[in-house]
Design a protein around this motif. Structure first.
Motif, PDB file in Angstrom:
ATOM      1  N   ARG A  61      -5.802  -3.083   5.240  1.00 17.13           N
ATOM      2  CA  ARG A  61      -4.905  -3.783   4.396  1.00 17.13           C
ATOM      3  C   ARG A  61      -4.078  -2.522   4.012  1.00 17.13           C
ATOM      4  O   ARG A  61      -4.214  -1.461   4.668  1.00 17.13           O
ATOM      5  CB  ARG A  61      -4.832  -4.675   3.189  1.00 17.13           C
ATOM      6  CG  ARG A  61      -5.593  -5.825   4.196  1.00 17.13           C
ATOM      7  CD  ARG A  61      -5.637  -6.698   1.569  1.00 17.13           C
ATOM      8  NE  ARG A  61      -7.115  -7.706   1.688  1.00 17.13           N
ATOM      9  CZ  ARG A  61      -6.824  -8.571   2.604  1.00 17.13           C
ATOM     10  NH1 ARG A  61      -5.513  -9.368   2.688  1.00 17.13           N
ATOM     11  NH2 ARG A  61      -7.899  -9.347   2.238  1.00 17.13           N
ATOM     12  N   TYR A  62      -2.681  -2.847   4.470  1.00 16.34           N
ATOM     13  CA  TYR A  62      -1.804  -1.422   3.648  1.00 16.34           C
ATOM     14  C   TYR A  62      -0.722  -2.162   2.837  1.00 16.34           C
ATOM     15  O   TYR A  62      -0.313  -2.978   3.650  1.00 16.34           O
ATOM     16  CB  TYR A  62      -0.690  -0.960   5.329  1.00 16.34           C
ATOM     17  CG  TYR A  62      -2.252  -0.558   6.968  1.00 16.34           C
ATOM     18  CD1 TYR A  62      -1.828   1.184   6.673  1.00 16.34           C
ATOM     19  CD2 TYR A  62      -2.511  -1.014   7.287  1.00 16.34           C
ATOM     20  CE1 TYR A  62      -2.125   1.576   7.164  1.00 16.34           C
ATOM     21  CE2 TYR A  62      -2.638  -0.547   8.183  1.00 16.34           C
ATOM     22  CZ  TYR A  62      -2.926   1.080   8.069  1.00 16.34           C
ATOM     23  OH  TYR A  62      -3.764   1.515   9.364  1.00 16.34           O
ATOM     24  N   LEU A  63      -1.299  -1.481   2.074  1.00 18.77           N
ATOM     25  CA  LEU A  63      -0.350  -1.980   0.636  1.00 18.77           C
ATOM     26  C   LEU A  63       0.538  -0.772   0.143  1.00 18.77           C
ATOM     27  O   LEU A  63       0.426   0.472   0.458  1.00 18.77           O
ATOM     28  CB  LEU A  63      -1.167  -2.172  -0.518  1.00 18.77           C
ATOM     29  CG  LEU A  63      -2.629  -2.764  -0.154  1.00 18.77           C
ATOM     30  CD1 LEU A  63      -3.823  -2.861  -1.158  1.00 18.77           C
ATOM     31  CD2 LEU A  63      -1.729  -4.158  -0.180  1.00 18.77           C
ATOM     32  N   ASP A  64       2.037  -0.790  -0.541  1.00 19.49           N
ATOM     33  CA  ASP A  64       2.668  -0.327  -0.760  1.00 19.49           C
ATOM     34  C   ASP A  64       2.110   0.234  -2.252  1.00 19.49           C
ATOM     35  O   ASP A  64       1.376   0.112  -2.644  1.00 19.49           O
ATOM     36  CB  ASP A  64       4.198  -0.880  -1.717  1.00 19.49           C
ATOM     37  CG  ASP A  64       5.145   0.501  -1.752  1.00 19.49           C
ATOM     38  OD1 ASP A  64       4.929   0.781  -2.855  1.00 19.49           O
ATOM     39  OD2 ASP A  64       5.950   0.550  -1.455  1.00 19.49           O
ATOM     40  N   ALA A  65       1.880   2.028  -2.490  1.00 21.73           N
ATOM     41  CA  ALA A  65       1.519   2.729  -3.465  1.00 21.73           C
ATOM     42  C   ALA A  65       1.893   2.331  -4.929  1.00 21.73           C
ATOM     43  O   ALA A  65       1.059   2.857  -5.708  1.00 21.73           O
ATOM     44  CB  ALA A  65       1.055   4.269  -3.047  1.00 21.73           C
ATOM     45  N   ASP A  66       3.815   2.666  -4.850  1.00 17.16           N
ATOM     46  CA  ASP A  66       4.034   1.670  -5.858  1.00 17.16           C
ATOM     47  C   ASP A  66       3.925   0.466  -6.510  1.00 17.16           C
ATOM     48  O   ASP A  66       3.531   0.417  -7.365  1.00 17.16           O
ATOM     49  CB  ASP A  66       5.118   2.582  -5.988  1.00 17.16           C
ATOM     50  CG  ASP A  66       5.812   3.818  -5.265  1.00 17.16           C
ATOM     51  OD1 ASP A  66       4.864   4.936  -6.089  1.00 17.16           O
ATOM     52  OD2 ASP A  66       6.275   4.077  -5.147  1.00 17.16           O
ATOM     53  N   SER A  67       4.039  -0.865  -5.262  1.00 15.99           N
ATOM     54  CA  SER A  67       4.037  -1.456  -5.821  1.00 15.99           C
ATOM     55  C   SER A  67       2.936  -2.906  -5.957  1.00 15.99           C
ATOM     56  O   SER A  67       2.921  -3.746  -6.159  1.00 15.99           O
ATOM     57  CB  SER A  67       5.269  -2.449  -5.556  1.00 15.99           C
ATOM     58  OG  SER A  67       4.963  -2.842  -4.041  1.00 15.99           O
TER      59      SER A  67
END
Length: 784
Positions: free
Chosen positions: A567-573
């Motif tokens: 998975r690729y997740l937004d680092a901030d949200s």
């Protein structure tokens, strides 16, 4: 000029406008405790999130009246006369005119010449007005008016203010079309009536001797017509609808709505069908603190096409009741119709949830729980609508089904549970090929989860047992039993790393998973099948112990399932931007119960990508490496660049069964010729208009024909909406029904025609009603 200030400590008069203003300001400050002496501490302003939108009666009565004009005169405590640009203000009200007279004792205000009254955001303009300010009782001659709540406006010969919430206007007009500059402007729709009564307590208007004009043509004329001033419910006739159906002919519906109580309502719906006759439908809804539900009934005497009395009924009820053993949950889900052809003749009939067109449940369930124990009692009977050309095997009734469960979690690290089920299966159909029977089922399981941030390992033991008592001899016996143990070991790891893509900080995960199951083979070929079928092969079921759903079959297993997800997740949200997965089973031995051979299963591949806020892609593939063929594929995409703009695409393939493509969406056609700046769907404009194409097309590549089709056009003119939708439903392999729905919606007033909203919402993912977007107005919105 001379102005006697009422209530001022010293008798006298002010000789200048500045002096008058100062005296009035001092009085107002004193009334609110704001006047101060030199020795008082300095005033401190207090922050507030907003101005008070509502003013109570006590504030209104105690507040002072402020008057300003070019010339002021009058008598102390008797009257005040203001001439030239006169303005009278008090909380919640502004009165302007060339001349104002205010009588202190009666609270009566008279205004003449270019009169404007703004009360709580509602505006009235005309030549002459008399009104008691606090009671708001009086009249206005030849007024024009504009209401804050729905932005409606109109003109009249006379307006009578009955009190602060009731108004009657005579020889009046009413419309929500926004006025445009120019002397020749006419609204697209307008209501003309001998009298219109506005009741703001009930939020309704009632017009007498009224005609509704659309584009200058009268489209509705009745003696009394009521209409809403807000979304508040009210009893009365709902707008009539007209539709065209290939089976029923022209349909005319005239529903009546009963606002029984805030938590109860009902609708009576007579429908005239040119080809069949008259159908009378009814709906009753209720909502109580401990229960809620909806009951529906429809009856058509002597259907001219079938020569039958036709009816349908449904009941959905969910609630709880107190008993000596504690609270008991009660759920009813019941649907019934008169005959086997009902689903074909009335495909849009509203039935209870869980009902398919040809399988209708009558489900009554009571549930109870206390502590770690829960139980339920269910009675479920099916109505199967048979088709001679395509008969279906009806499911078994359950009369009754008793279940119980005792579960404990984290008991010295162990999770364990015991489930029990007793069911009486009954069917009158000869298509089942099995006798009726009683079945007892039990499941005991225990697991010891090792869960850490970096991964988990969960060993589990299960024991399935079941026994049958038949009503007749089956496979040489009247009883049967089977017990099957299962061992499983589930494990997974979670790796994370920071990365970037296009300058965006991302968190990537790598999640390998291994799932092993061992279930010995137990011959179940002589056992019946009452409620069991093979699981669908997908990412949700590939990591489960049993290949079946239900309690009649337990598959033998000696297999290992391996999967990998990233998975690729937004680092901030933490929002997921992309997901990719792969999984495959390795059977170490043939699966004798299902017939699956040893070796590798098909490979499951999945991908989901949120490209940006507009684009979303999702897919799942089932690939057979031995034959180098796709067994199944589902690929979908959605494009949503903004409000009222969505386009959905899908491709579905299942080898040797079906292959379909589907497209659905909602899109403003004005975009095609560059008119992208205005969004009338939000109710922001009127006149030039905006067209929206809506629809869904499902095409079978296997059969070379359309399956189900919804095609339509919406037009938003700001103060009115037009919709025309063609809905084609496939009822069998060779037959279908089509209907045309046309609706005119006069915004803030009424609707004419059959609403296609249900069909559009069901068939178009992310469809938006053109009037979903709105804003909350306050009395300051039309401030003068």
């Amino acid at each position: 000029m001379s102005y006697l200030v009422p209530g001022f400590p010293a008798q006298g008069s002010c000789r200048s406008l500045l002096m008058c203003a100062g005296m009035v300001l001092w009085l107002g400050m004193a009334d609110y405790g704001l006047a101060q002496t030199v020795t008082d501490p300095p005033l401190r302003l207090k922050p507030t999130a907003r101005l008070e939108a509502d003013i109570n009666k006590e504030q209104t009565k105690s507040a002072p009246v402020f008057v300003q004009a070019d010339a002021l005169s009058g008598s102390t405590d008797l009257e005040t006369i203001a001439e030239g640009n006169a303005v009278l203000r008090k909380p919640g009200m502004v009165v302007k005119g060339d001349r104002l007279e205010y009588e202190h004792a009666t609270d009566m205000a008279r205004a003449k010449g270019n009169v404007l009254v703004n009360r709580d955001g509602n505006r009235y303009e005309g030549p002459y007005m008399e009104v008691e300010l606090d009671a708001f009782k009086g009249f206005f001659t030849e007024p024009s008016y504009q209401f804050l709540q729905n932005d409606a406006h109109g003109q009249a010969k006379r307006a009578d203010f009955i009190d602060s919430t009731h108004l009657s206007v005579h020889q009046a007009t009413y419309t929500t079309c926004r006025r445009k500059p120019g002397p020749d402007w006419l609204p697209d729709w307008i209501l003309k009536a001998a009298r219109i009564d506005f009741d703001n307590d009930e939020d309704i208007g009632v017009a007498q001797s009224a005609f509704l004009y659309f584009k200058g043509v009268p489209v509705l004329g009745v003696l009394p017509i009521s209409f809403p001033l807000s979304s508040k419910r009210k009893s009365g006739f709902l707008p009539p609808t007209v539709a065209f159906d290939t089976a029923n002919g022209t349909e005319v519906t005239t529903p009546y709505y009963f606002d029984i109580a805030p938590n109860r309502d009902a609708t009576l719906t007579p429908v005239y069908m040119a080809a069949r006759g008259v159908n009378v439908g009814g709906e009753f809804r209720y909502l109580e603190p401990s229960y809620a539900g909806t009951a529906r009934m429809s009856y058509m005497p002597a259907d001219k096409l079938r020569n039958l009395n036709r009816w349908s009924g449904s009941l959905v009820h969910n609630g709880a009741m107190s008993t000596p053993i504690g609270g008991v949950g009660v759920a009813l889900n019941i649907s019934r119709v008169s005959d086997d052809d009902y689903w074909r003749d009335f495909p849009n009939a509203t039935l209870a949830p869980g009902a398919s067109p040809r399988l209708l449940p009558a489900d009554v369930t009571a549930s109870w729980g206390r502590g770690y124990f829960s139980s339920s009692v269910k009675v479920l009977k099916w109505q199967t609508l048979q088709d001679i050309g395509a008969p279906i095997t009806p499911p078994y009734d359950r009369s009754p089904q008793l279940t119980g469960r005792y579960a404990r979690y984290n008991t010295a690290g162990f999770d364990w549970s015991i489930d029990g089920d007793f069911t009486q299966f009954e069917s009158l159909s000869k298509l089942t090929g099995q006798p009726n029977a009683q079945r007892i089922f039990g499941l005991a399981q225990v697991s010891y989860p090792f869960i850490r941030p970096a991964g988990f390992i969960t060993p589990k033991l299960q024991l399935h047992t079941r026994g049958y008592q038949y009503d007749a001899i089956y496979n040489g016996s009247q009883t049967a039993a089977s017990t099957v143990p299962t061992f499983s070991l589930d494990s997974g790891l979670v790796f994370e790393r920071e990365t970037t893509l296009g300058g965006r900080s991302l968190l990537q995960t790598l999640e390998p998973r291994a799932f092993y199951v061992n279930t010995p083979y137990v011959n179940q070929s002589l056992l019946p099948n009452y409620d069991t079928g093979l699981n669908d092969f997908n990412f949700a079921t590939i990591f489960t112990e049993n290949a079946y759903v239900g309690n009649d079959k337990i598959s033998d297993n000696n297999l290992l399932t391996l999967g990998l997800t990233t998975r690729y997740l937004d680092a901030d949200s933490g929002a997921q931007l992309a997901r990719f997965g792969v999984a495959q089973r390795l059977r170490f031995a043939d699966q004798l119960v299902t017939g699956a051979l040893a070796g590798f299963s098909d490979v499951l591949l999945s991908a989901g990508v949120n490209v940006n806020e507009r684009w979303m892609l999702d897919s799942m593939l089932q690939y057979n490496g031995k034959t180098d063929e796709l067994g199944r594929a589902v690929v979908g995409a959605r494009y949503t660049p903004g409000n009222y703009r969505v386009f959905n695409m899908a491709y579905r393939f299942q080898r040797n069964l079906s292959e379909q493509i589907e497209a659905s969406g909602q899109w403003p056609l004005n975009d095609l010729w560059g008119d992208k700046g205005r969004n009338l769907g939000a109710g922001q404009g009127e006149g030039e208009g905006r067209y929206y194409a809506v629809g869904r097309v499902n095409y079978s590549l296997t059969e070379g024909r359309l399956i189900n089709t919804v095609l339509g056009l919406e037009y938003d003119a700001g103060c009115w909406l037009g919709r025309v939708v063609l809905d084609r439903v496939q009822t069998s392999v060779n037959t279908s029904t089509s209907s045309v729905m046309f609706q005119l919606e006069f915004v803030g007033f009424t609707r004419l025609g059959l609403s296609p909203q249900k069909s559009l919402t069901t068939n178009i993912s992310r469809y938006q009603n053109l009037r979903d977007t709105g804003s909350t107005l306050s009395r300051f919105s039309n401030y003068d």
